[in-house]
Design an enzyme around this catalytic site. Structure first.
Site, PDB file in Angstrom:
ATOM      1  CE  LYS A  80     -47.563  58.810 -50.403  1.00 44.12           C
ATOM      2  NZ  LYS A  80     -46.221  58.223 -50.575  1.00 44.12           N
ATOM      3  CB  SER A 155     -45.962  57.077 -54.327  1.00 39.67           C
ATOM      4  OG  SER A 155     -45.503  57.008 -52.992  1.00 39.67           O
ATOM      5  CB  SER A 179     -42.500  57.579 -52.263  1.00 38.78           C
ATOM      6  OG  SER A 179     -42.824  56.688 -53.290  1.00 38.78           O
TER       7      SER A 179
HETATM    8  N1  GLN Z   1     -41.187  54.079 -56.952  1.00 46.75           N
HETATM    9  C1  GLN Z   1     -41.026  53.101 -55.932  1.00 46.75           C
HETATM   10  C2  GLN Z   1     -42.122  52.066 -56.035  1.00 46.75           C
HETATM   11  O1  GLN Z   1     -42.910  52.208 -56.882  1.00 46.75           O
HETATM   12  C3  GLN Z   1     -41.015  53.752 -54.591  1.00 46.75           C
HETATM   13  C4  GLN Z   1     -42.353  53.985 -54.024  1.00 46.75           C
HETATM   14  C5  GLN Z   1     -42.329  54.491 -52.617  1.00 46.75           C
HETATM   15  O2  GLN Z   1     -41.302  54.906 -52.099  1.00 46.75           O
HETATM   16  N2  GLN Z   1     -43.491  54.424 -51.988  1.00 46.75           N
HETATM   17  O3  GLN Z   1     -42.199  51.128 -55.308  1.00 46.75           O
END
Ligand code: GLN
Length: 502
Positions: A80, A155, A179
């Site tokens: 990532k 994400s 995410s």
């Molecule tokens: N969807 C969550 C956020 O926007 C989780 C994101 C994540 O785990 N990086 O913060």
């Protein structure tokens, strides 16, 4: 059949048996990326063939002379793009880091390299890991390999889509509030968020430091266990790293759930949960029961407070973490400015996207004097209560079972217009980060539109092995479903790559 449709462990076996060379495996990954990227857009950076081949040769030599003996030696992997890789672009999918080449490599990636894995490229994501759809990337959105009109989740959408589309057998993601688990669920692959402190955060560009963990994404539970075993390590460079003696996760891959106590929180099956998702999850619970697990419903409580508490804490930490991006030492700097403060202001205004700005503002607000106690401290108290509720649940149950997300993957463009409802979609994943627990998401069916559904299994801190065992046992009841090849031909959506550069 492409080598990329094998699992990472299967491919590793073939490499060990000399049926496939490391170079052939890496070439197959690069070829798959080349053929599919125009439709998937799972990568921000793909390493050039020459450097990948050089690395493949080095690894091959070490396999041949017996230095590298692990199950994943020679296997291609994607990382990532919020995880630092020395001299390789690391953008966090943000314009503000459009040219950032770190001077060091994240500990988790050092561990991949030590195990002989071959990094192929850096995957697309929501900007700074803020989002649930991979649409906030400055490098164009990633498409869901099951249906390119839908998001892959986020994400870590690039990592999950790249695995589902069989561009690479496995990848690293990061999970601050779901995410890894939510996009795994949307893309029909398996992903683990480890117990906080298990994988070093050194070199992971911070979003919410008290919540962030790096974890594996792959086709199955075996691959995830093997990859987690590779990346988990104590690291004195990360002050929250935990010394653990029980990192032999592959030991837990046993098809036996007899008398395993599984708690099913009623609060995870209420309003807002899609009926088809509910049916698939309860079907998976029944399959585990048929294998001897003991199911019991219970009330976890506090679930509705998790989202507000998470967004207060994550944004507060983000507003502080992202203060370092100011156009001075690296990254984007505005072309014209009038003095230092104007340079900061313009660089940040032009460099960050709107979701990131929203969160910086929200975070700065909840930390400002007068509001700190009312919001930030209160959220920390809620966090402790959530941890307590899980502690009590894990006195009774080995594993907690529920959905990873309330729905399957939404259509592209549907979520961004309504951020609150996007935040609500994190309901089943974020408490896990607030409590520091491990969680896995694995495929357990599809909805009537043919989109994958993910089963989430949660364990107490340091109990990854229990969720791995339950997940592995469940996995034995169904075959892995490859994303349909039809999307490859879909006359759709080659997205614009690249941000406007200065
Ligand atoms: N969807 C969550 C956020 O926007 C989780 C994101 C994540 O785990 N990086 O913060």
């Amino acid at each position: 059949m492409s080598l990329m449709s094998l699992t990472a462990v299967e491919l590793g076996k073939k490499i060990k048996a000399k049926e496939v060379t490391v170079a052939e495996a890496a070439k197959a990954a690069l070829a798959a990326v080349k053929a599919k990227e125009e439709k998937v857009n799972g990568f921000i950076t793909v390493l050039d063939e020459e450097s990948v081949m050089k690395r493949a040769q080095e690894v091959q030599k070490q396999i041949d002379d017996g230095t590298l003996t692990g199950p994943l030696a020679g296997v291609p992997v994607a990382v990532k793009d919020n995880i630092c890789t020395k001299d390789v672009l690391t953008t966090c999918a943000s314009k503000i880091l459009y040219n950032f080449k770190p001077t060091y490599t994240a500990e988790a990636v050092v561990n991949l390299e030590k195990a002989g894995m071959v990094v192929i490229g850096k995957t697309n994501m929501d900007e700074f890991a803020m989002g649930s759809t991979t649409e906030t990337s400055a490098f164009g959105e990633t498409k869901n390999p099951w249906n390119p009109e839908h998001v892959p989740g986020g994400s870590s959408g690039g990592s999950c889509a790249a695995v589902a589309a069989e561009e690479v057998p496995c990848a690293l993601g990061s999970d601050t509030g779901g995410s890894i688990r939510q996009p795994s669920s949307f893309c029909g692959v398996t992903g683990i968020k480890p117990t906080y402190g298990t994988v070093s955060r050194y070199g992971l560009i911070a979003y919410g430091s008290s919540l962030d963990q790096i974890g594996p994404v792959a086709k199955d539970v075996t691959d995830c266990a093997a990859l987690l075993e590779v990346i988990a390590s104590y690291d004195s460079k990360d002050s929250t790293s935990v010394k653990r003696e029980d990192l032999n996760f592959t030991e837990a891959l046993v098809d036996d759930v007899k008398r395993l106590k599984i708690g099913i929180p009623r609060d995870y099956f209420g309003e807002g949960l899609n009926e088809e998702v509910k049916e698939a999850i309860l079907g998976a619970a029944k399959a585990l029961e048929a294998k001897g697990a003991i199911l019991e419903e219970f009330d976890l409580g506090l679930v509705k407070y998790a989202i507000p508490a998470y967004y207060v804490i994550a944004c507060a930490e983000a507003s502080s973490n992202l203060a370092r991006f100011d156009g001075v030492k690296y990254g984007y700097r505005t072309a014209e400015y009038d003095g230092l403060h104007n340079m900061y202001k313009k660089s940040r205004s032009e460099g960050f996207g709107s979701e990131v700005k929203r969160r910086i503002m929200l975070g700065s607000f909840v930390l400002s004097s007068g509001y700190y106690d009312a919001y930030y401290l209160k959220a920390l108290r809620v966090k402790s209560l959530i941890k307590k509720a899980f502690d009590e649940a894990f006195e009774k149950y080995d594993v907690i079972l529920g959905p990873a997300a309330p729905t399957t993957a939404p259509k592209l463009g549907e979520s961004l217009s309504d951020p609150i409802s996007m935040y609500l979609g994190d309901i089943y994943t974020i408490s896990v980060n607030l409590a520091g627990l491990p969680g896995i998401s694995l495929p357990c069916g599809k909805d009537s539109a043919g989109l994958p559904i993910g089963l989430q299994l949660l364990g107490d801190c340091f109990q990854e092995k229990k969720i791995l065992r339950a997940a592995y046992s469940y996995e034995q009841t169904r075959a892995y479903e490859h994303a349909p090849a039809a999307w490859e031909k879909a006359a759709c959506c080659g997205s614009e790559k690249g941000v406007e550069q200065k």
